[in-house]
Design a protein around this motif. Sequence first.
Motif, PDB file in Angstrom:
ATOM      1  N   MET A   1      54.523  10.687  53.837  1.00  0.00           N
ATOM      2  CA  MET A   1      54.227   9.261  53.730  1.00  0.00           C
ATOM      3  C   MET A   1      53.266   8.956  52.598  1.00  0.00           C
ATOM      4  N   THR A   2      52.557   9.981  52.114  1.00  0.00           N
ATOM      5  CA  THR A   2      51.617   9.777  51.012  1.00  0.00           C
ATOM      6  C   THR A   2      51.884  10.685  49.819  1.00  0.00           C
ATOM      7  N   VAL A   3      52.454  11.849  50.037  1.00  0.00           N
ATOM      8  CA  VAL A   3      52.641  12.777  48.921  1.00  0.00           C
ATOM      9  C   VAL A   3      53.897  13.606  49.149  1.00  0.00           C
ATOM     10  N   LEU A   4      54.682  13.788  48.081  1.00  0.00           N
ATOM     11  CA  LEU A   4      55.870  14.642  48.112  1.00  0.00           C
ATOM     12  C   LEU A   4      56.225  14.986  46.676  1.00  0.00           C
ATOM     13  N   LEU A   5      56.180  16.270  46.343  1.00  0.00           N
ATOM     14  CA  LEU A   5      56.563  16.737  45.015  1.00  0.00           C
ATOM     15  C   LEU A   5      57.972  17.305  45.061  1.00  0.00           C
ATOM     16  N   PRO A   6      58.640  17.480  43.919  1.00  0.00           N
ATOM     17  CA  PRO A   6      60.053  17.904  43.917  1.00  0.00           C
ATOM     18  C   PRO A   6      60.275  19.225  44.633  1.00  0.00           C
ATOM     19  N   ILE A   7      61.087  19.190  45.696  1.00  0.00           N
ATOM     20  CA  ILE A   7      61.379  20.395  46.466  1.00  0.00           C
ATOM     21  C   ILE A   7      62.875  20.619  46.641  1.00  0.00           C
ATOM     22  N   GLN A   8      63.712  19.659  46.231  1.00  0.00           N
ATOM     23  CA  GLN A   8      65.157  19.785  46.363  1.00  0.00           C
ATOM     24  C   GLN A   8      65.803  19.617  44.991  1.00  0.00           C
TER      25      GLN A   8
ATOM     26  N   GLY B   1      41.150   7.040  46.341  1.00  0.00           N
ATOM     27  CA  GLY B   1      42.241   6.084  46.451  1.00  0.00           C
ATOM     28  C   GLY B   1      43.165   6.124  45.266  1.00  0.00           C
ATOM     29  N   TYR B   2      42.598   6.165  44.046  1.00  0.00           N
ATOM     30  CA  TYR B   2      43.433   6.225  42.853  1.00  0.00           C
ATOM     31  C   TYR B   2      44.261   7.500  42.830  1.00  0.00           C
ATOM     32  N   ALA B   3      43.658   8.603  43.232  1.00  0.00           N
ATOM     33  CA  ALA B   3      44.381   9.881  43.235  1.00  0.00           C
ATOM     34  C   ALA B   3      45.557   9.843  44.209  1.00  0.00           C
ATOM     35  N   VAL B   4      45.332   9.295  45.408  1.00  0.00           N
ATOM     36  CA  VAL B   4      46.412   9.230  46.398  1.00  0.00           C
ATOM     37  C   VAL B   4      47.511   8.280  45.939  1.00  0.00           C
ATOM     38  N   LEU B   5      47.143   7.182  45.298  1.00  0.00           N
ATOM     39  CA  LEU B   5      48.156   6.268  44.759  1.00  0.00           C
ATOM     40  C   LEU B   5      49.000   6.963  43.694  1.00  0.00           C
ATOM     41  N   LEU B   6      48.364   7.753  42.836  1.00  0.00           N
ATOM     42  CA  LEU B   6      49.108   8.484  41.815  1.00  0.00           C
ATOM     43  C   LEU B   6      50.044   9.505  42.450  1.00  0.00           C
ATOM     44  N   LEU B   7      49.561  10.222  43.469  1.00  0.00           N
ATOM     45  CA  LEU B   7      50.423  11.175  44.166  1.00  0.00           C
ATOM     46  C   LEU B   7      51.589  10.461  44.839  1.00  0.00           C
TER      47      LEU B   7
END
Length: 590
Positions: free
Chosen positions: A315-322, A425-431
Amino acid sequence: MVRVARQALALLFWMGLATYLYGSTLTLKPLWSDEFATIVFSLGRSFQAIPINQILDSSDLLAPLQTAPSTSWATVLHRLLTEDTHPPVFFWLNYEWIHVGSRWLPDWFAHASGAPSVWAVRSLSAFCGVLCVPAMFGLAWVTTRSSAVAQLAAGLMAVSPFGLYLAQEARHYSLATLWVILALTSWMTVVRSWQQRLFPSWWVSFAWIGINALGLATHYFFSLIFLAQAMVLLLLLGVDFSTRWQRWPAGAGWGFWSRVGLVAIATAINLLVWLAVWQSISRSELIQWVYTGAQTGWQAWLNPLLNLLVGGITMTVLLPIQSVPPGMGRLAGALTIVCALLIIWGVIRGLRQQWQARQQRLLLWATLASLAGALVGLLYLDYGLGADVTRGFRFNFLYLPSLLLLVAWGLGMDRREVRQRWRWGYAVLLLGLLGSLTVGHNWGYQKVHRPELIASAIVQLEQTIADETAPQTESSTAPILIAAPYRTHAQTTRLMSLAWDLQQRQQPARFYLDQQQCQPTDPIACRQLTAFAQQQIPAQMAYPFRLWLINYNSLDNLSPIGCDRDLQVGVQQVDGFTAQPYRCEKPPQT
């Protein structure tokens, strides 16, 4: 006034960002089976019009996707009650959305085949996703009275990878999320009124009743949010009883609880109506997947918890895994977990500071309860009823708003107090932004079924045969028959997704829905092509032809119709599909 204008501009920015993220990649992923069900029922059409046990052209199979001018809301409701298991609100809205859009924006809403376009059938869900952004701002403002937290909550909703996944499906989960946010906002308004010893206004009470009604008529699982709401309100009522209403002016406490009681009674009546509907469909074969796919042993205890944990992280972070090299996928997965742990640490630190403020404690406790209530409700379905709903990540819409609110609350405290915490907050928004791009470009949260991969394998085989036999001979132009066992329209929509994708690739094929009567307890019968199919296929197909069996058990009675497995190609197995290719030559006369 200037401050209000700044807040409005910031909110418009988040809405614009969400619109871009949702819209720019809305059509990149192919339609999958559940989305075809949405289209058919939204148009008021029926799957029963598709012939069973008969060889069909793609135009016959895709005929229910054509807009029918004679349908109405009543038709849509009738189809849902007789052929499906879902409540009607989203389908009613989608019915109007498609019809109005087709009249005013035909280039956007109409496909060349006459069916609604991919953009048309997904855009309502995307629109609801955009509306979730200002709704999330409102929820956070009502709860915390902090514009910083409210803006961060709106931003987190705009860039949430999971939120984008829901918004790019032609399904009802984005709309259901919107109702959850609005219901929580109404509830938090009432809780804050109790804290301040004020009456909730009548319009809040009636709005809350209406939102609950619409939520239940959009998704049955919406009822699970009542668990936490009822628990918190009952505890507050207990406090009033134990203190003998001393904190209220004379008679005011009874006035407050009479309005809350009105909402509770109206919602309970509405819930009983839908409970009766649910009981009538609870044995439908369309929903048996939640039981037949349930895990056993230690996995049955561990997997639901892991599913909810993974769902919460995305819901907040997901990097390419597929769709990336395995090494890159593992590295991205590890980095995702590390980022999630850092976010959790930062949020806990912030919430501990917020807990020190007595005026915030009740609202923070209520937010935590809303999150816990949704999680407990989903876990009860798994552990208590033996279902396996947590593997369907889309159902996590129930706790998406509560989780994002807690993240924003923990990281977005007032700048004048803790300015440096906005770096979190800025870091989580970027993620979140990176995660949204990951989902939008199909590197994460891929569709549950992958018809495009089977269609690609079919086209590739045809191209290979054509190249090997050039100049073309009869064998290079052999027709294709794609057959699948039929039990419900769930199998029909899978064939429809293949037909749609092959049509886009200009690959002709024919289709057959084989109505099998065997039961899972009779594996021998399930490994037989039905006798009717053995008669129909040779009678209606010109030899030689290629046969693709979709989601069959291994069949052992294809020799009489001259079909032998193509061992060079082998079984193609992807999400939602197991495809077995056969070469069929006319058998010798006996």
